[in-house]
Scaffold this active site. Structure first.
Site, PDB file in Angstrom:
ATOM      1  N   ARG A  28      22.158 -47.232 -57.367  1.00  0.00           N
ATOM      2  CA  ARG A  28      21.018 -47.691 -56.574  1.00  0.00           C
ATOM      3  C   ARG A  28      20.245 -48.754 -57.347  1.00  0.00           C
ATOM      4  O   ARG A  28      20.262 -48.790 -58.580  1.00  0.00           O
ATOM      5  CB  ARG A  28      20.043 -46.531 -56.278  1.00  0.00           C
ATOM      6  N   THR A  38      14.572 -52.409 -51.488  1.00  0.00           N
ATOM      7  CA  THR A  38      15.536 -51.393 -51.931  1.00  0.00           C
ATOM      8  C   THR A  38      14.773 -50.076 -52.073  1.00  0.00           C
ATOM      9  O   THR A  38      13.629 -49.975 -51.647  1.00  0.00           O
ATOM     10  CB  THR A  38      16.116 -51.782 -53.299  1.00  0.00           C
ATOM     11  N   GLY A  49       0.667 -43.977 -47.511  1.00  0.00           N
ATOM     12  CA  GLY A  49       1.950 -43.626 -48.128  1.00  0.00           C
ATOM     13  C   GLY A  49       2.171 -44.317 -49.462  1.00  0.00           C
ATOM     14  O   GLY A  49       1.284 -44.992 -50.010  1.00  0.00           O
ATOM     15  N   GLY A  90       1.839 -48.172 -48.982  1.00  0.00           N
ATOM     16  CA  GLY A  90       0.478 -48.501 -48.544  1.00  0.00           C
ATOM     17  C   GLY A  90      -0.523 -48.337 -49.679  1.00  0.00           C
ATOM     18  O   GLY A  90      -1.382 -49.205 -49.917  1.00  0.00           O
ATOM     19  N   LYS A 105      11.547 -31.660 -59.526  1.00  0.00           N
ATOM     20  CA  LYS A 105      12.490 -30.594 -59.906  1.00  0.00           C
ATOM     21  C   LYS A 105      12.521 -30.404 -61.419  1.00  0.00           C
ATOM     22  O   LYS A 105      12.568 -29.288 -61.923  1.00  0.00           O
ATOM     23  CB  LYS A 105      13.894 -30.918 -59.390  1.00  0.00           C
ATOM     24  N   TYR A 132      17.791 -43.661 -38.673  1.00  0.00           N
ATOM     25  CA  TYR A 132      16.736 -44.470 -39.303  1.00  0.00           C
ATOM     26  C   TYR A 132      17.168 -45.939 -39.383  1.00  0.00           C
ATOM     27  O   TYR A 132      16.423 -46.851 -39.035  1.00  0.00           O
ATOM     28  CB  TYR A 132      16.487 -43.891 -40.689  1.00  0.00           C
ATOM     29  N   LYS A 163      15.452 -49.250 -37.588  1.00  0.00           N
ATOM     30  CA  LYS A 163      14.877 -50.317 -38.422  1.00  0.00           C
ATOM     31  C   LYS A 163      15.537 -51.674 -38.147  1.00  0.00           C
ATOM     32  O   LYS A 163      14.872 -52.708 -38.117  1.00  0.00           O
ATOM     33  CB  LYS A 163      15.036 -49.957 -39.902  1.00  0.00           C
ATOM     34  N   ASP A 168      26.557 -37.088 -51.792  1.00  0.00           N
ATOM     35  CA  ASP A 168      26.278 -38.269 -52.611  1.00  0.00           C
ATOM     36  C   ASP A 168      25.659 -39.388 -51.776  1.00  0.00           C
ATOM     37  O   ASP A 168      25.070 -40.319 -52.314  1.00  0.00           O
ATOM     38  CB  ASP A 168      27.585 -38.814 -53.202  1.00  0.00           C
ATOM     39  N   VAL A 210      12.341 -47.380 -53.321  1.00  0.00           N
ATOM     40  CA  VAL A 210      11.027 -47.603 -53.924  1.00  0.00           C
ATOM     41  C   VAL A 210      10.583 -46.328 -54.646  1.00  0.00           C
ATOM     42  O   VAL A 210      10.940 -45.228 -54.224  1.00  0.00           O
ATOM     43  CB  VAL A 210       9.982 -47.925 -52.822  1.00  0.00           C
TER      44      VAL A 210
HETATM   45  P1  NAP Z   1       5.526 -42.597 -46.881  1.00  0.00           P
HETATM   46  O1  NAP Z   1       4.993 -42.452 -48.260  1.00  0.00           O
HETATM   47  O2  NAP Z   1       6.270 -41.449 -46.277  1.00  0.00           O
HETATM   48  O3  NAP Z   1       4.321 -42.981 -45.929  1.00  0.00           O
HETATM   49  C1  NAP Z   1       4.515 -43.103 -44.552  1.00  0.00           C
HETATM   50  C2  NAP Z   1       3.264 -43.631 -43.938  1.00  0.00           C
HETATM   51  O4  NAP Z   1       3.477 -43.779 -42.532  1.00  0.00           O
HETATM   52  C3  NAP Z   1       2.059 -42.691 -44.093  1.00  0.00           C
HETATM   53  O5  NAP Z   1       0.891 -43.453 -44.233  1.00  0.00           O
HETATM   54  C4  NAP Z   1       2.052 -41.957 -42.757  1.00  0.00           C
HETATM   55  O6  NAP Z   1       0.770 -41.472 -42.401  1.00  0.00           O
HETATM   56  C5  NAP Z   1       2.477 -43.075 -41.821  1.00  0.00           C
HETATM   57  N1  NAP Z   1       3.020 -42.578 -40.584  1.00  0.00           N
HETATM   58  C6  NAP Z   1       4.162 -41.835 -40.417  1.00  0.00           C
HETATM   59  N2  NAP Z   1       4.332 -41.529 -39.112  1.00  0.00           N
HETATM   60  C7  NAP Z   1       3.295 -42.094 -38.443  1.00  0.00           C
HETATM   61  C8  NAP Z   1       2.906 -42.122 -37.089  1.00  0.00           C
HETATM   62  N3  NAP Z   1       3.638 -41.518 -36.130  1.00  0.00           N
HETATM   63  N4  NAP Z   1       1.762 -42.762 -36.760  1.00  0.00           N
HETATM   64  C9  NAP Z   1       1.007 -43.372 -37.702  1.00  0.00           C
HETATM   65  N5  NAP Z   1       1.332 -43.399 -39.008  1.00  0.00           N
HETATM   66  C10 NAP Z   1       2.460 -42.750 -39.375  1.00  0.00           C
HETATM   67  O7  NAP Z   1       6.480 -43.842 -46.770  1.00  0.00           O
HETATM   68  P2  NAP Z   1       6.702 -45.066 -47.761  1.00  0.00           P
HETATM   69  O8  NAP Z   1       7.762 -44.655 -48.724  1.00  0.00           O
HETATM   70  O9  NAP Z   1       5.398 -45.581 -48.228  1.00  0.00           O
HETATM   71  O10 NAP Z   1       7.385 -46.108 -46.775  1.00  0.00           O
HETATM   72  C11 NAP Z   1       6.679 -47.238 -46.290  1.00  0.00           C
HETATM   73  C12 NAP Z   1       7.664 -48.153 -45.619  1.00  0.00           C
HETATM   74  O11 NAP Z   1       8.657 -48.550 -46.571  1.00  0.00           O
HETATM   75  C13 NAP Z   1       8.428 -47.506 -44.472  1.00  0.00           C
HETATM   76  O12 NAP Z   1       8.526 -48.402 -43.403  1.00  0.00           O
HETATM   77  C14 NAP Z   1       9.801 -47.202 -45.065  1.00  0.00           C
HETATM   78  O13 NAP Z   1      10.771 -47.192 -44.067  1.00  0.00           O
HETATM   79  C15 NAP Z   1       9.949 -48.342 -46.036  1.00  0.00           C
HETATM   80  N6  NAP Z   1      10.858 -48.099 -47.168  1.00  0.00           N
HETATM   81  C16 NAP Z   1      10.640 -47.082 -48.028  1.00  0.00           C
HETATM   82  C17 NAP Z   1      11.512 -46.895 -49.082  1.00  0.00           C
HETATM   83  C18 NAP Z   1      11.326 -45.791 -50.079  1.00  0.00           C
HETATM   84  O14 NAP Z   1      12.193 -45.633 -50.980  1.00  0.00           O
HETATM   85  N7  NAP Z   1      10.266 -45.018 -50.026  1.00  0.00           N
HETATM   86  C19 NAP Z   1      12.599 -47.776 -49.260  1.00  0.00           C
HETATM   87  C20 NAP Z   1      12.778 -48.833 -48.366  1.00  0.00           C
HETATM   88  C21 NAP Z   1      11.891 -48.985 -47.325  1.00  0.00           C
HETATM   89  P3  NAP Z   1       0.321 -39.952 -42.779  1.00  0.00           P
HETATM   90  O15 NAP Z   1       0.084 -39.971 -44.255  1.00  0.00           O
HETATM   91  O16 NAP Z   1      -0.889 -39.726 -41.999  1.00  0.00           O
HETATM   92  O17 NAP Z   1       1.475 -39.089 -42.380  1.00  0.00           O
HETATM   93  O1  GFB Z   2      16.623 -41.580 -52.721  1.00  0.00           O
HETATM   94  P1  GFB Z   2      17.797 -41.133 -51.970  1.00  0.00           P
HETATM   95  O2  GFB Z   2      17.659 -39.900 -51.157  1.00  0.00           O
HETATM   96  O3  GFB Z   2      18.219 -42.298 -51.072  1.00  0.00           O
HETATM   97  O4  GFB Z   2      18.968 -40.931 -53.072  1.00  0.00           O
HETATM   98  P2  GFB Z   2      19.448 -43.083 -50.482  1.00  0.00           P
HETATM   99  C1  GFB Z   2      20.127 -40.255 -52.765  1.00  0.00           C
HETATM  100  C2  GFB Z   2      21.069 -40.206 -53.951  1.00  0.00           C
HETATM  101  O5  GFB Z   2      20.487 -39.453 -55.022  1.00  0.00           O
HETATM  102  C3  GFB Z   2      22.349 -39.470 -53.558  1.00  0.00           C
HETATM  103  C4  GFB Z   2      21.210 -38.229 -55.206  1.00  0.00           C
HETATM  104  O6  GFB Z   2      23.416 -39.935 -54.333  1.00  0.00           O
HETATM  105  C5  GFB Z   2      21.982 -38.024 -53.907  1.00  0.00           C
HETATM  106  O7  GFB Z   2      23.145 -37.212 -54.098  1.00  0.00           O
HETATM  107  N1  GFB Z   2      20.268 -37.147 -55.524  1.00  0.00           N
HETATM  108  C6  GFB Z   2      20.335 -36.321 -56.603  1.00  0.00           C
HETATM  109  C7  GFB Z   2      19.172 -36.794 -54.812  1.00  0.00           C
HETATM  110  N2  GFB Z   2      19.346 -35.440 -56.577  1.00  0.00           N
HETATM  111  C8  GFB Z   2      18.588 -35.709 -55.485  1.00  0.00           C
HETATM  112  C9  GFB Z   2      17.390 -35.152 -54.960  1.00  0.00           C
HETATM  113  O8  GFB Z   2      16.810 -34.199 -55.488  1.00  0.00           O
HETATM  114  N3  GFB Z   2      16.904 -35.722 -53.813  1.00  0.00           N
HETATM  115  C10 GFB Z   2      17.520 -36.778 -53.202  1.00  0.00           C
HETATM  116  N4  GFB Z   2      16.961 -37.305 -52.103  1.00  0.00           N
HETATM  117  N5  GFB Z   2      18.668 -37.315 -53.678  1.00  0.00           N
HETATM  118  C11 GFB Z   2      17.850 -43.110 -48.470  1.00  0.00           C
HETATM  119  C12 GFB Z   2      18.132 -43.258 -47.002  1.00  0.00           C
HETATM  120  O9  GFB Z   2      19.090 -43.164 -48.988  1.00  0.00           O
HETATM  121  O10 GFB Z   2      17.159 -44.227 -49.031  1.00  0.00           O
HETATM  122  C13 GFB Z   2      16.954 -43.722 -46.280  1.00  0.00           C
HETATM  123  O11 GFB Z   2      18.671 -42.048 -46.510  1.00  0.00           O
HETATM  124  C14 GFB Z   2      16.184 -44.844 -46.943  1.00  0.00           C
HETATM  125  O12 GFB Z   2      17.340 -44.055 -44.988  1.00  0.00           O
HETATM  126  C15 GFB Z   2      16.037 -44.650 -48.418  1.00  0.00           C
HETATM  127  O13 GFB Z   2      16.719 -46.086 -46.695  1.00  0.00           O
HETATM  128  C16 GFB Z   2      15.494 -45.847 -49.155  1.00  0.00           C
HETATM  129  O14 GFB Z   2      19.447 -44.417 -51.112  1.00  0.00           O
HETATM  130  O15 GFB Z   2      20.721 -42.347 -50.537  1.00  0.00           O
END
Ligand code: NAP
Ligand code: GFB
Length: 333
Positions: A216, A172, A12, A15, A195, A144, A148, A278, A174
């Site tokens: 954010r 926060t 991911g 990772g 988009k 979620y 967590k 929002d 990512v």
């Molecule tokens: P991601 O890009 O969606 O990647 C998710 C990873 O988890 C992939 O490697 C996926 O494998 C694996 N996975 C999902 N379901 C699984 C399962 N049932 N068994 C084994 N592997 C599984 O996510 P990410 O954004 O890198 O997130 C990584 C961590 O950061 C997560 O714990 C997430 O909650 C946390 N996090 C993310 C954000 C953010 O903004 N992205 C913010 C805060 C915290 P496959 O590729 O094979 O599906």
């Molecule tokens: O990244 P995002 O989905 O995460 O951002 P959250 C949501 C904000 O961006 C909202 C606006 O204010 C949306 O209205 N936004 C505008 C959009 N355009 C878009 C779009 O095209 N896609 C998305 N996704 N938003 C997530 C949590 O919350 O953040 C998860 O739901 C997780 O649980 C993750 O913790 C880090 O910060 O709102």
């Protein structure tokens, strides 16, 4: 004894960033690989971590001494709003299996990944590590967030009953290369990059969901990767650490969309769709504890975060270059 670091969720966004950093930083430097160390980046094809049998097999195959646990069902605001039970259940199962087998297979240390959305919605800002359980999380992602949060509870219970060295990191929002750029299910930055790119290609309007007013904090995935490696090397406490840029780096969704428009080079119609949600208005987190902990090592320089604009440009460039070469763009009509 040799060190085997198993990174769950290794394919991911986060990772792939850890893989990049561990392979590019000088060996034995603060964030580089150490001699004799083996890193394994597992994805779901290696085993579905919702299933205890498959999880145990993964642990038996690699015999990890350390685990960075990233695997999760992940998504942006709109996916979280749609699948609350699935987020709750899948993540609960994954986390329970990973911690259980880390304990029974004698893993020396586990760092699990939480998110600042685990914090209460109604709370005094900035968020800090003491406030996780002070009230319910925002309703948009309570499935979620509650799954967590329980990792922190389990980490404490594993420590008290079995003396395990399990902890958690709280990043926060990512962004970076290898993100999920799906048009519906992704987080805001990858969703808006995709988009905006399509609007430019197709000469159509660029529509940003919501009002653009929410705030954010964003961390570049390569910076987050370095901080995970720091935690692995230098942090040994059960209490979580917020991995974040400073509070002053909070930005509005509109300002992010403006920067994406500029970076993508889009010149068409650009609008906000305020019929869409929002989500949480803001969740500013303090990185004071992180910086204090990191500065205890006097041999190392102060950690420098990549400036947001630079990281965004890098990510947009990566997306454009990889659009037809395996970037996760999801279904495109
Ligand atoms: P991601 O890009 O969606 O990647 C998710 C990873 O988890 C992939 O490697 C996926 O494998 C694996 N996975 C999902 N379901 C699984 C399962 N049932 N068994 C084994 N592997 C599984 O996510 P990410 O954004 O890198 O997130 C990584 C961590 O950061 C997560 O714990 C997430 O909650 C946390 N996090 C993310 C954000 C953010 O903004 N992205 C913010 C805060 C915290 P496959 O590729 O094979 O599906
Ligand atoms: O990244 P995002 O989905 O995460 O951002 P959250 C949501 C904000 O961006 C909202 C606006 O204010 C949306 O209205 N936004 C505008 C959009 N355009 C878009 C779009 O095209 N896609 C998305 N996704 N938003 C997530 C949590 O919350 O953040 C998860 O739901 C997780 O649980 C993750 O913790 C880090 O910060 O709102």
């Amino acid at each position: 004894m040799s060190t085997v670091v198993l990174v769950t969720g290794g394919s991911g966004l986060v990772g792939k960033a850890i893989e990049h950093v561990i392979n590019t930083e000088p060996e034995s430097s603060r964030f580089g690989k150490r001699p004799g160390e083996k890193w394994v980046f597992a994805n779901s094809t290696e085993g579905d971590l919702k299933d205890p049998v498959q999880t145990e097999k993964l642990f038996e195959k690699y015999k990890p001494t350390h685990v960075i646990h990233l695997a999760a069902l992940v998504g942006g605001l709109f996916k979280n709003m749609k699948y609350k039970l699935t987020f709750l259940r899948d993540n609960t199962l994954i986390n329970d299996n990973v911690l259980h087998f880390s304990h029974t297979k004698n893993v020396q240390k586990v760092i699990s990944c939480l998110s600042t959305c685990v914090f209460p919605d109604k709370v005094t800002y900035p968020l800090d590590e003491t406030k996780i359980h002070d009230g319910p999380p925002h309703e948009s992602n309570f499935g979620y967030a509650n799954a967590k949060r329980m990792v922190d509870v389990m980490n404490h219970a594993y420590k008290e009953e079995f003396g395990c060295n399990f902890t958690s990191a709280i990043p926060t929002n990512v962004f970076g290369p290898h993100d999920n750029f799906d048009l519906e299910d992704s987080h805001v930055i990858p969703g808006l990059i995709h988009k905006c790119y399509r609007a430019k290609q197709n000469n159509t309007p660029f529509a940003v969901s919501g009002t653009g007013k929410p705030l954010r904090q964003f961390i570049f995935s390569y910076d987050l990767a370095r901080l995970f490696i720091w935690m692995l090397r230098e942090y040994d406490d059960v209490e979580p650490v917020i991995l974040s840029v400073g509070e002053e780096e909070e930005v509005s969704i509109k300002s992010v969309a403006d920067k994406i428009v500029k970076t993508v080079g889009f010149q068409g119609e650009y609008k906000f769709d305020s019929t869409k949600a929002d989500g949480q208005f803001r969740k500013p987190a303090s990185n004071k504890r992180l910086l204090t902990l990191m500065s205890q090592n006097k041999n190392e320089q102060q950690f420098k975060f990549t400036p947001f604009d630079e990281a965004l440009e890098y990510t947009v460039k990566w997306f454009v270059e990889n659009y037809n070469k395996g970037a996760r763009i999801g279904k495109v009509a």
